[in-house]
Every structure is written in C-alpha cells, then in structure tokens.
Design an enzyme around this catalytic site. Structure first.
Site, mmCIF file in Angstrom:
data_model
loop_
_atom_site.group_PDB
_atom_site.id
_atom_site.type_symbol
_atom_site.label_atom_id
_atom_site.label_comp_id
_atom_site.label_asym_id
_atom_site.label_seq_id
_atom_site.Cartn_x
_atom_site.Cartn_y
_atom_site.Cartn_z
ATOM 1 N N ASP A 175 0.854 -1.184 0.000
ATOM 2 C CA ASP A 175 0.000 0.000 0.000
ATOM 3 C C ASP A 175 0.892 1.236 0.000
ATOM 4 O O ASP A 175 1.987 1.227 0.577
ATOM 5 C CB ASP A 175 -0.894 -0.009 1.236
ATOM 6 C CG ASP A 175 -1.654 1.290 1.404
ATOM 7 O OD1 ASP A 175 -2.375 1.675 0.470
ATOM 8 O OD2 ASP A 175 -1.515 1.922 2.465
ATOM 9 N N ASP A 385 -1.853 -0.423 6.039
ATOM 10 C CA ASP A 385 -1.983 0.189 7.370
ATOM 11 C C ASP A 385 -3.379 0.736 7.649
ATOM 12 O O ASP A 385 -3.698 1.040 8.798
ATOM 13 C CB ASP A 385 -0.982 1.333 7.521
ATOM 14 C CG ASP A 385 -1.381 2.560 6.707
ATOM 15 O OD1 ASP A 385 -1.691 2.405 5.504
ATOM 16 O OD2 ASP A 385 -1.403 3.666 7.269
ATOM 17 N N ASP A 389 -7.276 -0.957 3.564
ATOM 18 C CA ASP A 389 -6.460 -2.132 3.247
ATOM 19 C C ASP A 389 -6.965 -3.393 3.944
ATOM 20 O O ASP A 389 -6.586 -4.505 3.569
ATOM 21 C CB ASP A 389 -5.001 -1.904 3.679
ATOM 22 C CG ASP A 389 -4.405 -0.654 3.058
ATOM 23 O OD1 ASP A 389 -4.588 -0.473 1.848
ATOM 24 O OD2 ASP A 389 -3.766 0.128 3.784
#
Length: 492
Positions: A175, A385, A389
């Site tokens: 990410d 995080d 996600d």
C-alpha cells in the site's frame, strides 16, 4: 445533517449546500483531501477539513461504504484455509509403517526360532528407535522459536503457521499511503518569482495558512514554523471555500490557493472581475513539474502580483527504497497498490524503485487485486496500514499490517510490524526462510536417524535401553538446532 470543519461525516450522502475539502484517506488511502461541493457524494467516517457542509443522507447502517468494508474483512477472514504442518502429514504415514515393521520383526524372529524374548526385544527396539519425538519436534519447535525471535525484533506474529506462509511468498503488494509514504502532507519546496525572498515568502504565507484548518495549509504553516521565527498575526482572514484563503499580513494583502484562483481572481483585493493574470514563467514551470511528480502545488500572490508556488506532498519514508531493494534481492516482486491517482502513484514508484503499479484501486478492488495475483499462481503478501487495506489483508496468503496504522488493519493481519518500518517485511521473510532451513535440517536428521537405526534395531543388535538413549539424543539434537534461531540478527 450539518458537518462543521473538523467533524466526521455521519453517514454516506450527497452535499446539498456548501463547499469544502474532505479527507477520505480512511477509505481510499488518498492523502490529499478531495474538494466537495453541492451535488458531490461524501462517505461516512470521512473528515471535513474545510468549510461547512449540509449533507443529505443516502445510505445508513449496513448499507454504508464503511459497513461494506467490515463485511469484506469478515468474509476474507472466514474463508482463509489453515496451513497444514508438514510433520503432521508425514507422521500420519510414518507411524503406521513403523508399527507394521515392528510387527514384522516380531513375527520374523519368532518364526526364525530365536525365542520370544529376543523377538520381543527386537520389536520393542524398533518402536523405541522410531518413536517420532524428533520428527514431531522438528517443525513446531522451530516455528515457536522463530515466532519468539520475531517478537524480539518487533515482528508480532499471530501464530507459528504464519512463518510457514511467509516462506512461500513471491509477490508483495505494498500500500502507498502510510506504508511506503508517511501518510502526512509536508512542505516539499518553495519556488518564488524573481526578486522575492524565499524565507520571507514562506513566513508571510505560512502565517496566513496557520489560520486555516486545511491539511495542505497545516503543512505550509508547519514548514514556516520550522524556520524558527515566529509567525506574524493575520487580520481580515477569509476562507474562499474550495479554492483558497486570503487575508492581511504585515500590511500585505495575500491570496493563497489554487493556481486558477490566483490567475482569475483579484490578487490585490480589488475584486474578482479584473482580467485574468498570468503567472510568471518560473512559477508556471514549478507548477508543471509538481503536477508531473504527482504533488500538490499552491500559488500565492500579494501586493498585486503572483509571487510564489508552494509544493506539498505525502513524503516517501526514508527506508522505503531500501526495503524495496532488499525485497528484490530476495527474489520477490514488489507491486505498489493504492487508491491514489496514476500520476502520484507512478511518481512514488519511481522514487522507491517499484516497477509494477496498480493505482486508483478502491477497497473492494484491492481484494480483487490480491485474488487476481493468486489466480495467476503467485503466493501473495499484502502490506497495509489503513481501514481501506483491511479487506485485502486476510485475503492475501500473508497479511502484514503497519503497527502505526489502524486497529482494524492490525486485527485483520497475520503479522504486525511494530515500528512501522517497511524493512520489517524483509526481516519477516528472512526469518521465515531461516526457520524453514532449520525445519529442513531437523527433518533430514530425523529421517536419516530412522533410516540408519531402524534396520539395525530390526536385526536385534540394538538393546531397548540403547535404543532409548539414541532416541533421546535425536530429540536433543533437534531442540538444540531449533534454538539456534535465537541468534538470528536483523540486517539493519
């Protein structure tokens, strides 16, 4: 319902009145707030960073975007199959085979006429030698020691089986916001027109922006404050919703905001109906460069002229490039996965050395991205995080959460990096490979031990007491070899 500056949007809806910048990073990962005006949709749990909004609710309860994400997380967690342990599968075949060999030994020596005492002694020696202590300890003990060592290195592993998953990883989806980047807007550079002092421009504009609650304004104000000089007072502050701010600082009338506002509006306070202004060539170049790099550029004008451009961006973590390089060194393929736009994602990927980019991906689409990689035959690790996600983390073969991120991401993951350093992903994979190597060494020893000594026991030349001593020594070797993992050291 009314959403005031700094408040969260109560539920999904459509803006009826007002204009503002809304921070949707909780759901999209987009670090730059999104400008909203009448007719635009807003998402529940996003934060109003600017003006006052009147919103008409369109979805509530289980129909909201946030509730749908929670449902995706639950589905992904319940659909994930547990990892089978190699030693358990082997023991399921090994134990019946040994029992048959022991019985064959007993029958053979009875038929051969060596007597029942000798036959029983030989059969018992076979059972003792083949007692699967070493084989049973080979995998779980190494996994437990590896898990404990990981905790000491800041890698919180939810179960020993996670290390088994880690060793097979060949693709790592990273990410962007909060994982590869810091997740916070910071002032990157200040470009000024000819004859304008850079520090003075930052001091004046920083003072005006300090009166605003917008995340971009806070980044500029923090940058000005970091110079060490105090910021002068502001008077006549006006927030032009969705475009910028203006006010008086030390006798100068300042206008700060979107470049289009500076070009089309009044830079000297005389009104918005003056002819469009052209930014100096140097500032236009700075704007073009910032856009090419996926950064956000803010223009500033005072005393009737456009004088500076301030570039802000979500900065890349200092260790991200090193982490990507080390992942490639381990033979893994890093892929940048983000809800940000293509330009911003590509710029960040270039900075850290990532070749593959998947941009403008919504939370539900991140799950699909993981599945598509798995369908192509890859074993996938997902590093993230945020709430956005969390559906993809349990879907991946290995979900890794940044410890500085959201609680829901940590809960949905298999492994948590306490420090938030992306290099922890590399350490987790290195530790898992060291653990796998130890497991293989233990299993090879356990098999060789049995291959050599079971035939000896079947001949009747090994007394049961000696067989017991040999079996104990094999267990001691396996335990000692597994404990060597305690000496595993991080690479940074």
């Amino acid at each position: 319902f009314v959403v005031r500056p700094g408040e969260k949007v109560a539920t999904d809806g459509v803006v009826l009145e007002g204009a503002s910048a809304v921070d949707e990073s909780l759901l999209t990962g987009e670090s730059v707030p999104v400008e909203k005006q009448a007719g635009d949709e807003v998402v529940g749990a996003s934060v109003n960073a600017g003006g006052r909004l009147v919103v008409g609710a369109t979805r509530i309860g289980s129909d909201t975007a946030l509730a749908q994400i929670a449902r995706l997380v639950e589905e992904a967690q319940t659909g994930k199959a547990p990892v089978q342990k190699l030693a358990d599968r082997i023991s399921a075949v090994f134990v019946p085979v040994v029992l048959v060999l022991s019985l064959m030994t007993l029958v053979f020596w009875l038929i051969e006429g060596s007597g029942s005492a000798f036959a029983i002694s030989a059969a018992v020696s076979v059972l003792i030698i083949a007692c699967p202590c070493a084989l049973g300890l080979a995998t779980p003990l190494a996994l437990l020691v590896g898990t404990g060592r990981g905790a000491r290195l800041g890698l919180l592993i939810k179960g020993p089986q996670v290390l088994e998953s880690t060793r097979r990883i060949d693709t790592v989806l990273l990410d962007k916001t909060g994982t590869v980047t810091s997740g916070e807007m910071k002032l990157v550079s200040v470009e000024t027109a000819a004859g304008v002092d850079q520090q003075e421009a930052l001091r004046l504009v920083g003072a005006l922006e300090d009166a605003s609650e917008h995340p971009i304004a806070r980044a500029i104000a923090d940058g000005a404050r970091s110079q060490g000089d105090g910021l002068p007072p502001v008077s006549g502050f006006v927030n032009r919703e969705g475009t910028g701010v203006e006010g008086e600082v030390e006798g100068h009338h300042l206008l700060v905001g979107r470049p289009s506002m500076i070009s089309n509006g009044s830079v000297d306070g005389s009104g918005p109906d003056r002819p469009p202004q052209t930014l100096p060539a140097g500032l236009e170049s700075a704007l073009a460069l910032a856009r090419a790099e996926g950064q956000t550029a803010i223009a500033a004008a005072w005393d009737g002229e456009a004088r500076a451009v301030f570039v802000v961006s979500d900065t890349v973590k200092q260790t991200s490039a090193e982490a990507v390089s080390e992942l490639k060194g381990l033979g893994l393929e890093p892929v940048l996965l983000t809800g940000d736009n293509e330009t911003t994602a590509a710029a960040v990927a270039r900075q850290v050395g990532i070749d593959s980019v998947m941009a403008e991906v919504l939370p539900s689409e991140k799950v699909d991205a993981v599945r598509s990689q798995q369908s192509a035959g890859h074993t996938v690790a997902m590093v993230g995080d945020g709430v956005n996600d969390s559906p993809a983390l349990p879907q991946a073969d290995l979900g890794i959460a940044i410890g500085t991120g959201s609680d829901v991401a940590i809960e949905a993951s298999d492994l948590t990096l306490i420090s938030g350093d992306p290099r922890g992903t590399v350490e987790a994979i290195r530790l898992s490979r060291a653990t796998l190597k130890t497991i293989k060494q233990n299993l090879v020893f356990a098999f060789m031990y049995n291959v050599i000594l079971i035939p000896v026991a079947m001949t009747g030349r090994l007394h049961p007491s000696h067989a017991g001593a040999a079996m104990a020594m094999s267990s001691i070797f396996v335990v000692s070899n597994a404990l060597r993992l305690r000496s595993f050291r991080r690479s940074f």
